[in-house]
Write a protein that holds these residues in place. Structure first.
Motif: not given
Length: 612
Positions: A180-182, A205-206, A214-224, A233-234
Motif C-alpha cells: 500500500g505504499v507504491n 511507520d513511513l 500538489f495539495e496534500g502531497g506529503n504522505r504519512l503511512f502507518e505500519n500495520q 501500511f495504511i
C-alpha cells in the motif's frame, strides 16, 4: 553485551515528565569541555580504493527539472553483520547499486545477486526493518521506468529483505503495491522518505516528503505489522496530520521523525521549499490508537527558511535540546541563507520554541545548499556540520566543514579537513565503513561521479577517542528496531552529550543509524544513560573508550530476559518481592510494597501499551 567492559547496568521505569527534568538538569549544568589538543578530521578521496564505481547521471523522463535535483543514497546493515552497506538508487541510466561491506575497508556491488538491480527513475531512498526480523527493507520514491513518454505515478518501490536462505544467500522482492505504499500522489512525486515509530507501538511507520506542486502531497503511512503481522501500511495523512497553520501547499524535501518535546512521541520536522517548512508536534495516540499531530510552525518560529533543502537534527550547544539545521539558497544582499533553528525551550503546552541563529553562529552561507550531515567528525565532544551545494549556472562554493567550538558556534575549515572541492552536490551521508572510530563521508555529484571520503582521524591516537553504541531491541517486542526513538546521554568529565536515535535523514537519503560519541582525550565515559522509547532506562558506568558496544533492551516485566512474558517472569518477580530484593521495587519509589505488585501486574497485562 558485545565488547562491553565491566559495567553496572540498571533498568527503571521513568514517568513521562522525567525527560523534561533531565533536560533542565543538563541545561543548568556547567558544560565546559575538557582541554585537549585539537585534531582536525583527515579526509582522503578513496572512492576507487573502497571498490565503488558509480555516477549520478540521470536519464530523460523526469518531470520538469527533477533530474537536476536527483541524487539519493542511504546506508544500512542489510545482512545484519554489524558493518554498514550502501544503497544507491537508479537514475534511469544504470541499475540500482547495492554495495555490501566486505569487512576489510572495501565494498562489492551485489545488487544483481540480491535481485534489486532495477533501472528506474528514482529520487530518495530510506532503509529500515519494517517487520522486526533484523533485516532492513528499502523504500524508494520512483517516477517509473526510463524510456516512457511520461513519468508514471504509483511506481514507488518497497524492497522486502528476505534475509538469508539455507545457503546464506540474500534477496529482495518489491512489495510496494501489496503493502500500500507504491503511490504517493496521483502524479509522479516523492522526494525524501523517512521511517519512525510515530505511535510507539514497536514498528516503523513511513513519511514521504513531496516537492511537487500538489495539495496534500506529503504522505504519512502507518505500519500495520504490530496489529496484523503483515507487511502492510495504511495512509493516515488526512486523519493524523492537522491542517497546516500556514495555508499553502507544502513543497517538502526532507522529514525528520524525532522527539524534540520530551514526551517520547516523535515529531515530524519537515524541511520544505518556498517558506513551507512545517513542524508537526505529536499529540500521542487517540482512542483508536492512532498518532495525531498539531502544527506549531508559526508559534515555534519556523519562519526564516526561504528554500529549505537538506536538514540535520542534533544538540549543537549541549543544552539537552535538539536543534534543527536546514540548508537553503544563500543570497547575501537579501540576508537569505541556511537556517539554524536553536531550540530555546519547551513551553507549558509541550511546544518547542526555536530561534534562527544561522548568521550569528556562522553557518548561513552554503551557496545553493543540498545535503548536510551532523556528527562529531573530529571526535572532540561536539556536533559539527558538513554540507554540499551546487546548481547549474549558480555561483558554486566549496564543500563546507563547519567545526563546532563546543558551544554551538562554528568556523568553516574545509582546508584542514581535506574537503576543499566544488561539486554539484545532492545527497550526502556519513558512516564508519571500516569501524576505525571516525566518520567517513559519501557525496553524490549530480551528473558526476560518486565521491567517497575516508576519514583517517583515528590515527591520532590519544586525542580522538570515541565510543560507538549499537542498540539491540530484538528481545523487547514493544520497541522499534535498532532503538528508533531512544535518547542516549553520555557524561564525560561533567559534560553531557545528547544523542537521539532517529531516521538520520540528509537529502534524498540517510546516514548510518549508529550512535557515534566523540571523547577527545578522555578514556572513559562515566555514565551512559539510555532512555528507551517505552520509558524504561538502562545505565552503564565507566565505559572504556575506543570500542563499539551493543546495548540490549529488555522489557521491564521480562525479569529473566528471555524475550517472553510468561510464568517464569512472574515467579522471578514474586521471589524477588518476598526476598525484599531491590529489583522488586518495580515502580522505583524507594519502597517494596503492594504498589509494586499492582504496577507489575498492570505492566504485564498491558505490555505494549504506549505511554499516555
Amino acid at each position: 553485551m558485545k565488547n562491553t567492559p565491566a559495567t553496572t547496568q540498571s533498568h527503571s521505569k521513568l514517568p513521562c515528565h522525567s525527560l523534561h527534568l533531565a533536560l533542565l538538569a543538563i541545561a543548568s549544568a556547567a558544560l565546559t569541555a575538557p582541554t585537549a589538543q585539537a585534531v582536525p578530521p583527515k579526509y582522503t578521496l578513496a572512492t576507487s580504493q573502497v571498490g565503488i564505481s558509480a555516477e549520478s547521471v540521470t536519464a530523460i523522463g523526469y518531470p520538469g527539472q527533477m533530474h537536476r535535483m536527483a541524487g539519493g543514497i542511504c546506508v544500512a546493515d542489510f545482512n545484519n553483520d554489524t558493518y554498514p552497506d550502501i544503497f544507491i538508487p537508479s537514475l534511469g541510466i544504470a541499475p540500482n547499486k547495492l554495495y555490501i561491506n566486505n569487512q576489510d575497508g572495501t565494498f562489492t556491488d551485489q545488487a544483481a545477486q540480491w535481485g534489486i538491480d532495477d533501472t528506474i527513475l528514482s529520487m530518495g531512498a530510506a532503509a529500515a526493518d519494517i517487520n522486526n526480523d533484523g533485516y532492513p527493507e528499502i523504500f524508494v520514491t520512483s517516477y517509473g521506468n526510463p524510456g516512457l513518454d511520461n513519468p508514471q505515478p504509483g511506481q514507488c518501490k518497497l524492497y522486502l529483505n528476505s534475509g538469508p536462505d539455507k545457503h546464506g544467500n540474500f534477496s529482495f522482492t518489491d512489495i510496494a503495491e501489496k503493502a500500500g505504499v507504491n503511490t504517493v500522489l496521483d502524479i509522479p512525486g516523492g522526494m525524501t522518505p523517512a521511517f519512525g515509530d510515530i505511535d510507539l507501538d514497536g514498528d516503523l511507520d513511513l513519511f514521504v516528503a513531496t516537492w511537487m506542486f500538489f495539495e496534500g502531497g506529503n504522505r504519512l503511512f502507518e505500519n500495520q505489522f504490530m496489529q496484523t503481522g503483515t507487511n502492510t501500511f495504511i495512509d493516515i495523512t488526512t486523519e493524523s496530520l492537522s491542517t497546516p497553520d500556514r495555508q499553502e501547499i507544502i513543497r517538502g524535501f526532507v522529514p525528520h521523525i524525532v522527539d524534540v518535546t520530551g514526551d517520547r512521541y516523535p515529531e515530524i520536522l519537515l524541511t520544505a521549499d518556498f517558506t513551507t517548512s512545517e513542524l508537526f508536534v505529536n499529540n500521542g495516540t487517540n482512542k483508536n490508537g492512532r498518532a495525531t499531530f498539531r502544527t506549531t510552525t508559526n508559534k515555534s518560529n519556523i519562519n526564516a527558511d526561504f528554500n529549505g533543502m537538506g536538514a540535520a537534527v542534533a544538540d549543537f550547544n549541549a543544552d539537552g535540546l535538539l536543534d534543527w539545521f536546514q540548508t537553503n539558497i544563500y543570497i547575501a544582499n537579501e540576508s537569505r541563507g541556511n537556517t539554524l533553528y536553536m531550540c530555546q525551550s519547551i513551553d507549558a503546552l509541550g511546544d518547542p520554541i526555536y530561534q534562527d541563529q544561522a548568521a550569528t553562529r556562522a553557518v548561513q552561507d552554503n551557496a545553493w545548499g543540498w545535503g548536510v550531515v551532523a556528527g562529531d567528525f573530529d571526535n572532540d565532544l561536539d556536533q559539527d556540520l558538513i554540507a554540499t551545494n551546487g546548481w547549474p549556472g549558480w555561483p558554486n562554493a566549496t564543500t563546507r566543514f563547519w567545526d563546532n567550538d563546543g558551544t554551538g558556534h562554528f568556523s568553516d575549515q574545509p582546508v584542514t579537513a581535506g574537503l576543499l572541492f566544488n561539486i554539484n552536490g545532492r545527497g550526502l551521508v556519513s558512516l564508519d565503513h571500516d569501524k576505525d572510530g571516525d566518520l567517513d563521508l559519501i557525496f553524490i555529484d549530480n551528473q558526476g561521479p560518486l565521491r567517497f571520503y575516508r576519514n583517517d582521524l583515528a590515527i591520532e591516537d590519544g586525542f580522538t577517542n570515541y565510543l560507538k553504541v549499537r542498540l539491540d531491541t530484538s528481545t523487547h517486542p514493544c520497541l522499534a528496531p535498532n532503538g528508533y526513538g531512544t535518547k542516549i546521554y553520555a557524561t564525560i568529565k561533567g559534560q553531557t552529550q545528547l544523542h537521539a536515535v532517529h531516521n538520520n535523514a540528509s537529502y534524498l537519503g540517510h546516514s548510518q543509524i549508529l550512535t557515534h560519541i566523540g571523547m577527545s582525550n578522555n578514556t572513559q565515559i562515566e555514565e551512559l544513560r539510555i532512555d528507551w522509547a517505552d520509558g524504561s532506562t538502562t545505565t552503564l558506568n565507566n565505559i572504556n573508550a575506543n570500542q563499539e558496544i551493543t546495548v540490549q533492551a529488555f522489557h521491564p516485566v521480562d525479569y529473566n530476559h528471555d524475550a517472553a512474558f510468561d510464568f517464569f517472569d512472574i515467579s522471578t518477580f514474586v521471589s524477588a518481592y518476598h526476598a525484599k530484593n531491590p529489583t522488586a521495587d518495580f515502580n522505583q519509589d524507594g519502597f517494596i510494597d503492594n504498589s509494586d505488585i499492582f504496577d507489575f501486574i498492570n505492566a504485564f497485562n498491558n505490555a505494549c501499551t504506549p505511554p499516555k
